[in-house]
Design an enzyme around this catalytic site. Structure first.
Site, PDB file in Angstrom:
ATOM      1  N   ASP A 152       0.859  -1.167   0.000  1.00  0.00           N
ATOM      2  CA  ASP A 152       0.000   0.000   0.000  1.00  0.00           C
ATOM      3  C   ASP A 152       0.903   1.226   0.000  1.00  0.00           C
ATOM      4  O   ASP A 152       2.058   1.155   0.404  1.00  0.00           O
ATOM      5  CB  ASP A 152      -0.926  -0.021   1.223  1.00  0.00           C
ATOM      6  CG  ASP A 152      -2.119   0.912   1.040  1.00  0.00           C
ATOM      7  OD1 ASP A 152      -3.010   0.911   1.887  1.00  0.00           O
ATOM      8  OD2 ASP A 152      -2.132   1.660   0.027  1.00  0.00           O
ATOM      9  N   GLY A 176       0.713   4.262   1.526  1.00  0.00           N
ATOM     10  CA  GLY A 176       0.958   5.098   2.697  1.00  0.00           C
ATOM     11  C   GLY A 176      -0.070   6.188   2.890  1.00  0.00           C
ATOM     12  O   GLY A 176      -0.215   6.711   3.996  1.00  0.00           O
ATOM     13  N   PHE A 213      -3.331   6.174   3.150  1.00  0.00           N
ATOM     14  CA  PHE A 213      -4.335   5.826   4.169  1.00  0.00           C
ATOM     15  C   PHE A 213      -3.705   5.772   5.556  1.00  0.00           C
ATOM     16  O   PHE A 213      -4.229   6.304   6.530  1.00  0.00           O
ATOM     17  CB  PHE A 213      -4.944   4.472   3.830  1.00  0.00           C
ATOM     18  CG  PHE A 213      -5.926   3.962   4.833  1.00  0.00           C
ATOM     19  CD1 PHE A 213      -5.548   3.009   5.776  1.00  0.00           C
ATOM     20  CD2 PHE A 213      -7.225   4.434   4.844  1.00  0.00           C
ATOM     21  CE1 PHE A 213      -6.459   2.535   6.699  1.00  0.00           C
ATOM     22  CE2 PHE A 213      -8.144   3.963   5.770  1.00  0.00           C
ATOM     23  CZ  PHE A 213      -7.756   3.010   6.698  1.00  0.00           C
ATOM     24  N   ASP A 231      -2.770   8.202  -2.520  1.00  0.00           N
ATOM     25  CA  ASP A 231      -4.110   8.796  -2.585  1.00  0.00           C
ATOM     26  C   ASP A 231      -4.445   9.419  -1.243  1.00  0.00           C
ATOM     27  O   ASP A 231      -3.758   9.212  -0.245  1.00  0.00           O
ATOM     28  CB  ASP A 231      -5.145   7.727  -2.944  1.00  0.00           C
ATOM     29  CG  ASP A 231      -5.164   6.606  -1.927  1.00  0.00           C
ATOM     30  OD1 ASP A 231      -4.118   6.359  -1.296  1.00  0.00           O
ATOM     31  OD2 ASP A 231      -6.219   5.972  -1.748  1.00  0.00           O
ATOM     32  N   GLN A 257     -11.641   6.820  -5.441  1.00  0.00           N
ATOM     33  CA  GLN A 257     -12.116   7.466  -4.233  1.00  0.00           C
ATOM     34  C   GLN A 257     -13.500   8.061  -4.526  1.00  0.00           C
ATOM     35  O   GLN A 257     -14.127   7.706  -5.524  1.00  0.00           O
ATOM     36  CB  GLN A 257     -11.122   8.543  -3.756  1.00  0.00           C
ATOM     37  CG  GLN A 257      -9.809   7.979  -3.226  1.00  0.00           C
ATOM     38  CD  GLN A 257      -9.963   7.214  -1.932  1.00  0.00           C
ATOM     39  OE1 GLN A 257     -11.011   7.250  -1.270  1.00  0.00           O
ATOM     40  NE2 GLN A 257      -8.929   6.468  -1.558  1.00  0.00           N
ATOM     41  N   GLY A 285     -11.211   3.960   0.354  1.00  0.00           N
ATOM     42  CA  GLY A 285     -12.037   4.881   1.135  1.00  0.00           C
ATOM     43  C   GLY A 285     -13.337   4.286   1.593  1.00  0.00           C
ATOM     44  O   GLY A 285     -14.315   4.976   1.822  1.00  0.00           O
ATOM     45  N   ASP A 305      -7.705  -7.477   1.012  1.00  0.00           N
ATOM     46  CA  ASP A 305      -6.759  -7.600   2.125  1.00  0.00           C
ATOM     47  C   ASP A 305      -7.494  -7.169   3.391  1.00  0.00           C
ATOM     48  O   ASP A 305      -8.353  -6.265   3.327  1.00  0.00           O
ATOM     49  CB  ASP A 305      -5.531  -6.699   1.915  1.00  0.00           C
ATOM     50  CG  ASP A 305      -5.807  -5.271   2.396  1.00  0.00           C
ATOM     51  OD1 ASP A 305      -6.334  -4.485   1.580  1.00  0.00           O
ATOM     52  OD2 ASP A 305      -5.537  -4.965   3.586  1.00  0.00           O
ATOM     53  N   CYS A 363      -4.985 -27.424   7.405  1.00  0.00           N
ATOM     54  CA  CYS A 363      -3.980 -26.618   8.110  1.00  0.00           C
ATOM     55  C   CYS A 363      -3.814 -27.217   9.507  1.00  0.00           C
ATOM     56  O   CYS A 363      -4.831 -27.470  10.183  1.00  0.00           O
ATOM     57  CB  CYS A 363      -4.460 -25.169   8.201  1.00  0.00           C
ATOM     58  SG  CYS A 363      -3.456 -24.149   9.299  1.00  0.00           S
TER      59      CYS A 363
HETATM   60  N1  LIG Z   1      -4.082   3.661  -0.162  1.00  0.00           N
HETATM   61  C1  LIG Z   1      -5.238   3.360   0.452  1.00  0.00           C
HETATM   62  N2  LIG Z   1      -6.361   4.053   0.145  1.00  0.00           N
HETATM   63  C2  LIG Z   1      -7.561   3.774   0.728  1.00  0.00           C
HETATM   64  O1  LIG Z   1      -8.564   4.452   0.428  1.00  0.00           O
HETATM   65  C3  LIG Z   1      -7.616   2.723   1.726  1.00  0.00           C
HETATM   66  C4  LIG Z   1      -8.815   2.429   2.380  1.00  0.00           C
HETATM   67  C5  LIG Z   1      -8.802   1.442   3.361  1.00  0.00           C
HETATM   68  N3  LIG Z   1      -9.788   1.014   4.166  1.00  0.00           N
HETATM   69  C6  LIG Z   1      -9.223   0.115   4.975  1.00  0.00           C
HETATM   70  N4  LIG Z   1      -9.945  -0.457   5.941  1.00  0.00           N
HETATM   71  C7  LIG Z   1      -9.282  -1.034   7.069  1.00  0.00           C
HETATM   72  C8  LIG Z   1     -10.320  -1.023   8.132  1.00  0.00           C
HETATM   73  N5  LIG Z   1     -10.188  -2.240   8.867  1.00  0.00           N
HETATM   74  C9  LIG Z   1     -11.375  -3.063   8.586  1.00  0.00           C
HETATM   75  C10 LIG Z   1     -11.317  -4.326   9.407  1.00  0.00           C
HETATM   76  C11 LIG Z   1     -11.116  -4.057  10.885  1.00  0.00           C
HETATM   77  C12 LIG Z   1      -9.914  -3.135  11.110  1.00  0.00           C
HETATM   78  C13 LIG Z   1     -10.026  -1.892  10.282  1.00  0.00           C
HETATM   79  N6  LIG Z   1      -7.919  -0.120   4.713  1.00  0.00           N
HETATM   80  C14 LIG Z   1      -7.617   0.734   3.678  1.00  0.00           C
HETATM   81  C15 LIG Z   1      -6.436   1.001   3.008  1.00  0.00           C
HETATM   82  C16 LIG Z   1      -6.429   2.015   2.026  1.00  0.00           C
HETATM   83  N7  LIG Z   1      -5.260   2.328   1.368  1.00  0.00           N
END
Ligand SMILES: Nc1nc(=O)c2cc3nc(NCCN4CCCCC4)[nH]c3cc2[nH]1
Length: 372
Positions: free
Chosen positions: A92, A94, A96, A146, A189, A216, A266, A306
């Site tokens: 990723d 960075g 976010f 982003d 986005q 997002g 992911d 597993c």
């Molecule tokens: N470059 C980038 N842009 C995003 O809009 C983004 C949006 C995202 N939204 C998440 N959600 C993680 C939230 N997570 C859900 C399960 C429980 C713990 C928190 N990870 C993200 C990573 C991201 N990476």
């Protein structure tokens, strides 16, 4: 490696079965990436991760640029050698993580300036620097930089962040060093506004990427709104490239998103919840701290190939969790990732066989406990 890197092998309704070729191997989709934020899938060795059937893992630019730095990893031969994972790696960018972890952030057209949450040191992340870091890491899939606005947000702020992210995406495309087997993904986005999502998708397609992520979404939006955004956004993305839903999700999120045309996921849930004593199973999530497991001799799930799912009793896992033994976090993380991989393998087979609807009905019936 020549020709298109993503092959669409089969479809069943909107659900897709594909294959992504990368410099470090192929990824059968729909696929789930275990999260290896700081160059480790927490509590698991690479061999354990591979044993789950995982094909590609995720790592984070933000964490690795702070510690140990991208330059040090490059001097040591790149992220694959550094962490002992020789399969595909997606990093990723960075954007976010800076918004959710760093302190004292300022964001402007150039990029984002912030202080490390670790030691307060000052850093700047620009589209060009984000491309350089991911190149130094030798990521098979690089994500554009982003700006992911936390939900809920003012419509104007969402529109401004989406348009800035488009300008940054163009700079990323320009700075990315194209090489066979290495891919650059754009990130859609636009919050929950269909018009902004459509504008973002069109803008990214005009630039042209090897894959398209939907960003997002997973933080604070809720499943219904997320599915609504996917219903609007996925059809606007080119069918010939992979679609990646970032940070998602629970098993039912994955099934619903595959049904809406998503190929790649992911999420920290299987590993994070494994460290808190939670195990996924076909009958829903089990909390191994619960006394009801104290003398249960059954394994978690004998159908999953597993060791963590098959070779240990729930009673033993209950003991490990109650005594806070490290092995408890290891075995439950291992089982949960294997459960997610089994779910993805079952969905790939169902799409190939043209029975994805039946798969969804069975999955939802089990969750609602009808067949207890
Ligand atoms: N470059 C980038 N842009 C995003 O809009 C983004 C949006 C995202 N939204 C998440 N959600 C993680 C939230 N997570 C859900 C399960 C429980 C713990 C928190 N990870 C993200 C990573 C991201 N990476």
């Amino acid at each position: 490696m020549t020709g298109p890197s993503f092959a669409l092998l089969a479809t069943d309704g909107v659900a897709r079965r594909g294959r992504l070729a990368t410099a470090h191997g192929t990824v059968e989709t729909p696929a789930f990436m275990p999260v290896g934020t700081a160059a480790t899938v927490k509590a698991l060795t690479p061999a354990m991760v591979a044993a789950t059937g995982a094909q590609m893992v995720l790592a984070n630019t933000y964490h690795l640029m702070l510690r140990p730095s991208a330059e040090r990893i490059a001097r040591l031969g790149g992220l694959h050698r550094f962490m002992g994972w020789d399969g595909p790696i997606l990093t990723d960018s960075g954007g976010f993580q800076v918004m959710s972890l760093a302190s004292l952030r300022t964001i402007n057209e150039t990029g984002v300036q912030f202080r490390s949450h670790v030691d307060g040191a000052r850093y700047e992340l620009t589209p060009e620097r984000a491309m350089e870091i991911q190149y130094l890491l030798d990521a098979d899939v690089t994500m554009v930089l982003d700006e992911c606005v936390a939900h809920p947000a003012e419509p104007d702020a969402v529109a401004e962040a989406m348009r800035r992210s488009l300008r940054w995406a163009a700079r990323c495309r320009e700075a990315f060093r194209a090489r066979p087997g290495y891919h650059l993904f754009g990130i859609v986005q636009g919050g929950i506004d269909p018009a902004l999502r459509a504008e973002s998708a069109a803008g990214l397609r005009a630039i042209g990427f090897d894959g398209y992520a939907v960003g997002g979404l997973a933080v604070g939006v809720g499943q219904a709104a997320m599915f609504d955004v996917l219903d609007v956004t996925a059809p606007l993305l080119p069918a010939a490239q992979p679609r990646y839903l970032m940070g998602v999700g629970k098993p039912d999120d994955l099934v619903g998103a595959v049904a809406r045309g998503i190929d790649l996921f992911d999420c920290v849930i299987p590993t994070r919840s494994g460290r808190t004593g939670q195990a996924f199973s076909r009958e829903g999530a089990l909390n191994l701290r619960n006394a009801c497991h104290a003398e249960d001799p059954r394994p978690l799930d004998e159908s999953i190939p597993c060791p963590a799912s098959r070779d240990f009793s729930r009673a033993y896992l209950h003991h490990l969790v109650r005594t806070n033994e490290i092995l408890g976090a290891m075995l439950l993380s291992w089982h949960n990732v294997a459960y997610y991989q089994q779910l993805m393998a079952d969905m790939r087979a169902a799409i190939e066989a043209g029975r994805f609807d039946a798969f969804c009905d069975d999955f939802n019936r089990r969750r609602s406990g009808d067949d207890q």
